[in-house]
Design an enzyme around this catalytic site. Structure first.
Site, short mmCIF file in Angstrom:
data_model
loop_
_atom_site.label_atom_id
_atom_site.label_comp_id
_atom_site.label_asym_id
_atom_site.label_seq_id
_atom_site.Cartn_x
_atom_site.Cartn_y
_atom_site.Cartn_z
N ASP A 1 -5.25 -4.55 -3.26
CA ASP A 1 -3.44 -3.91 -3.20
C ASP A 1 -4.18 -2.10 -3.59
OD1 ASP A 1 -1.55 -2.62 -3.62
OD2 ASP A 1 -0.39 -4.05 -4.89
N ALA B 1 -0.93 6.23 9.21
CA ALA B 1 -0.18 5.89 9.94
C ALA B 1 1.42 6.45 9.28
CB ALA B 1 0.63 4.27 10.19
N TYR C 1 11.46 4.16 2.26
CA TYR C 1 10.29 3.88 4.15
C TYR C 1 10.45 4.99 4.45
CZ TYR C 1 7.63 2.20 8.05
OH TYR C 1 6.24 2.20 8.56
N PHE D 1 -0.02 -6.75 11.96
CA PHE D 1 0.16 -6.55 13.60
C PHE D 1 -0.36 -5.29 13.86
CE2 PHE D 1 3.53 -4.11 16.61
CZ PHE D 1 2.63 -4.80 17.26
#
Ligand code: UDP
Length: 329
Positions: free
Chosen positions: A57, A115, A146, A12
């Site tokens: 990856d 990010a 996360y 996104f």
């Protein structure tokens, strides 16, 4: 011509960043392993001579030939449902990948922006959240894969900055929405709009009193661009401080879509933050940045996008998979 490497480019945010950097007249190398990314997000760029896609990856050693001016590390599963499904990859892309990319930045003498996320604040006890709040994270809870990966990523980035003098930037991204979100990614906005479009009830987790503050993707991309071009190495919050409860948000989506469906309540996921709103004082001062697109406009544009998708995307997952997501302790 400046050259930029964007990881997570088929996602996104990554795909919107590809658009922006091409528009700035740069050459873009886009990397993604397509675990959660979608090539449909990049299809419109495939004929562009300044754009190259590499399926890779980045938890493995990353090689790019020639010079490199900027690296944007945006590869990571980013929705709670994804990092519950693929916890090890989430940890690896936050740790192994960042080491590879910082090494690449050092080798190429490139500037790197990573990010990070409002999840570094966990379930915050300070509200709104300024950058100097250290957070309230459960390291061993389901979201820890996360949150801790992103916290490690920040620590590693600051170490490269301090020890090697690398030019680094850290953006702490708060809830963002817009076209190219995955309809089945489990996050609240695609979940609600998907449910409305399929004629299903909207699943509010918990009593819906938890809050989030949603930023439209174009505003976020502008903030990221300004931060990258600034000379500030410490973390900066980018997000929209317009806060809303999830219950109210469901009502907005019902109104927006005109659906006859109602709200139904489901278990609150473990460690779901009760409140979240960015303090953007620093971004305002440092970058002269603040969000410009309000939620009613942003939601309209996002809804148009979801409505334009082919039918099969809508049914890729027939319902919200909260059963997996909302496992209780
Ligand atoms: N949520 C919800 N229904 C859904 C999906 C999410 O009520 O179908 C809630 C979720 O529990 C959280 C908020 O919406 O309180 C935002 O969730 P999301 O997964 O979008 O992102 P988060 O901000 O938690 O990372």
């Amino acid at each position: 011509m400046k050259k930029v490497l964007i990881t997570g480019a088929a996602g996104f945010l990554g795909s919107h960043l590809c658009d922006r950097f091409l528009k700035e007249g740069m050459q873009v190398i886009a990397m993604d392993n397509l675990i959660t990314g979608d090539m449909d997000n990049l299809e419109h760029l495939l004929g562009n001579e300044n754009f190259r896609f590499v399926r890779y990856d980045v938890t493995n050693f990353v090689h790019v030939s020639g010079e490199l001016d900027y690296i944007l590390h945006f590869a990571s599963p980013a929705s709670p449902i994804d990092y519950l499904k693929i916890p090890i990859q989430t940890l690896k892309v936050g740790s192994l990948a960042i080491h590879n990319l910082l090494g690449l930045a050092k080798e190429k003498n490139a500037r790197i922006i990573i990010a990070s996320t409002s999840e570094v604040y966990g379930d915050p006890t300070v509200h709104p959240q300024p950058e100097d709040y250290w957070g309230n994270v459960n390291p061993v809870g389901p979201r820890g894969v996360y949150d801790e990966a992103k916290r490690f990523q920040e620590a590693m980035t600051m170490a490269y900055h301090r020890y090697h003098g690398l030019e680094t930037r850290i953006v702490r991204i708060f809830n963002t929405y817009g076209p190219r979100m995955r309809l089945n990614d489990g996050r609240v906005l695609p979940a609600f709009i998907g449910q409305a479009l399929r004629g299903e009830d909207l699943t509010v987790f918990g009593d819906g009193s938890q809050t989030r503050s949603f930023c439209f993707v174009d505003d976020l991309v502008e903030g990221i661009y300004r931060l990258l071009m600034s000379d500030y190495a410490e973390p900066v919050n980018i997000g929209n401080p317009d806060e809303i409860t999830i219950r109210e948000f469901a009502d907005e989506i019902i109104k927006l879509t005109g659906t006859d469906q109602k709200v139904i309540y489901r278990d609150l996921p473990v460690d779901d933050p009760k409140q979240r709103r960015p303090d953007i004082t620093l971004a305002r001062k440092l970058l002269k940045w603040e969000p410009r697109i309000d939620r009613s406009e942003g939601l309209k544009r996002t809804y148009e996008y979801f409505k334009s998708l082919p039918e099969e995307k809508l049914y890729q997952t027939s319902h919200n998979t909260f059963e997996n997501y909302a496992r209780k302790k």
